[in-house]
Design a protein around this motif. Sequence first.
Motif, PDB file in Angstrom:
ATOM      1  N   CYS A 198      39.204  39.417  57.856  1.00 20.87           N
ATOM      2  CA  CYS A 198      39.061  40.153  56.585  1.00 20.87           C
ATOM      3  C   CYS A 198      40.416  40.779  56.208  1.00 20.87           C
ATOM      4  O   CYS A 198      40.895  41.677  56.891  1.00 20.87           O
ATOM      5  CB  CYS A 198      37.990  41.243  56.729  1.00 20.87           C
ATOM      6  SG  CYS A 198      37.820  42.207  55.216  1.00 20.87           S
ATOM      7  N   CYS A 214      36.112  45.063  49.348  1.00 22.02           N
ATOM      8  CA  CYS A 214      35.913  43.609  49.496  1.00 22.02           C
ATOM      9  C   CYS A 214      36.585  42.872  48.324  1.00 22.02           C
ATOM     10  O   CYS A 214      36.542  43.315  47.172  1.00 22.02           O
ATOM     11  CB  CYS A 214      34.413  43.320  49.521  1.00 22.02           C
ATOM     12  SG  CYS A 214      34.046  41.582  49.737  1.00 22.02           S
ATOM     13  N   ILE A 215      37.197  41.735  48.641  1.00 21.73           N
ATOM     14  CA  ILE A 215      37.844  40.923  47.606  1.00 21.73           C
ATOM     15  C   ILE A 215      36.832  40.543  46.519  1.00 21.73           C
ATOM     16  O   ILE A 215      37.155  40.504  45.335  1.00 21.73           O
ATOM     17  CB  ILE A 215      38.483  39.665  48.231  1.00 21.73           C
ATOM     18  CG1 ILE A 215      39.705  40.067  49.051  1.00 21.73           C
ATOM     19  CG2 ILE A 215      38.875  38.651  47.171  1.00 21.73           C
ATOM     20  CD1 ILE A 215      40.313  38.942  49.868  1.00 21.73           C
ATOM     21  N   CYS A 241      34.737  35.715  47.920  1.00 21.38           N
ATOM     22  CA  CYS A 241      35.581  35.439  49.085  1.00 21.38           C
ATOM     23  C   CYS A 241      34.659  34.949  50.200  1.00 21.38           C
ATOM     24  O   CYS A 241      33.572  35.495  50.392  1.00 21.38           O
ATOM     25  CB  CYS A 241      36.301  36.723  49.509  1.00 21.38           C
ATOM     26  SG  CYS A 241      37.058  36.683  51.147  1.00 21.38           S
ATOM     27  N   CYS A 244      35.199  35.778  55.805  1.00 20.70           N
ATOM     28  CA  CYS A 244      34.518  36.248  57.017  1.00 20.70           C
ATOM     29  C   CYS A 244      33.391  35.302  57.427  1.00 20.70           C
ATOM     30  O   CYS A 244      32.890  35.391  58.543  1.00 20.70           O
ATOM     31  CB  CYS A 244      34.019  37.688  56.873  1.00 20.70           C
ATOM     32  SG  CYS A 244      33.023  37.977  55.415  1.00 20.70           S
TER      33      CYS A 244
END
Length: 378
Positions: A198, A214-215, A241, A244
């Motif tokens: 991440c 978070c993106i 994204c 992860c």
Amino acid sequence: MSLTRIIKEKALELGFVAVGVATAEPFTLYAEEIAGRPEMYAWGKTLSQRASVRDLDVTWFVDPARFIPGVRSLVVVTDSYFEEDFPPSLAGKIGRCYLKGLFCPEDNFHSQRRRELKKFLQERGIKTIYGPAPARLSGARAGVTDYGKNCFAFAKEAAGRSSWIVNEPFLVDRELEPDSPSLRVECPEDCRKCMEACPTGALYAPLKMDPRKCIAYQTYFSPGEIPREVRSKMGTWVYGCDLCQEACPRNQKWMEKDKPMNSKLLERASDFSLTRLLTMSQDHYEKKVWPLLYYIRKENRKLWQRNAAVALGNQGDPRAIPALVSALEDPEPLVRAHAAWALGKMGGKQARGALEKRRQLEEDEGVRKEIEDSLNYA
Ligand code: SF4
Ligand code: SF4
């Protein structure tokens, strides 16, 4: 045959990859988790003002009885979104679940089978509402998914036991036979690959994710400038994204499995190329992009252009320089500022020359500052 069995058979016949039944008591674990860090979820309460989705107050989902007073059970179906492969040109740019259009405005087989299951339940006199429950916890309570430390639900049997799935709860007013819950983490004890992958620190501990970092949040819910320190961490992601999930050993087997190409998406892939997104017209946005990837409002095309500029800067391919130079002339200061950042990140004579030229003409103070910072960088 029992009603539970009839419903389960129908769900599988419709193409859901798993189905389970959960009891409908309040999700106290979920309530405790949210209460422990409310600042991370406050943004959802006014979300409809800046995104084409409803406001999201996560506390609403604690008690299913809020939506159906006589709720007795949850029928949880699982949809798999990585049965077909995605065009390589979109890899690393748009999250797979969004590309698959699981919940988008376009009519597709995901929405059709949800409608069909709802109709099937209603035709049997069952009162039902689709959706309002914590999906991952519902899946674990219904025994169809367990957890990864990356907070994702992992299928117990379907889709190679991977996390490329979503749980979809239907609240019902009937007492059905519940399955055994699988509310546990099934990761190797010493694995931390998702947290290491991440780039923004959003996934800060096992089962702990700060959505604001978070993106995915940055790409579609952040309304203005993306902080400079975050931009270079975003890589080429412009909507969501998958890092992860991609880093996870539990997903590798399914990722490597040969799958047929999603031909419809292949035909549409050029609509979502980064340079196309950066320079797209309103017409292109409304007709080609928004119907599939709709969180960003129609009037906010500039956010897509912003994201594309950042992604191109991080990608560093000099063939994108002409598109970025033309974005320096965009009517939106937000687009000009991020295009300037991208040119500064790429550096080189052409990028520098374009920034210097624009500095002479730029009237917006914020964009001029961005150009000057970028020239120091270039
Ligand atoms: S989706 Fe990306 S940014 Fe968000 S938690 Fe996972 S790796 Fe981090
Ligand atoms: S990367 Fe490792 S710790 Fe993270 S979800 Fe996958 S198996 Fe679990």
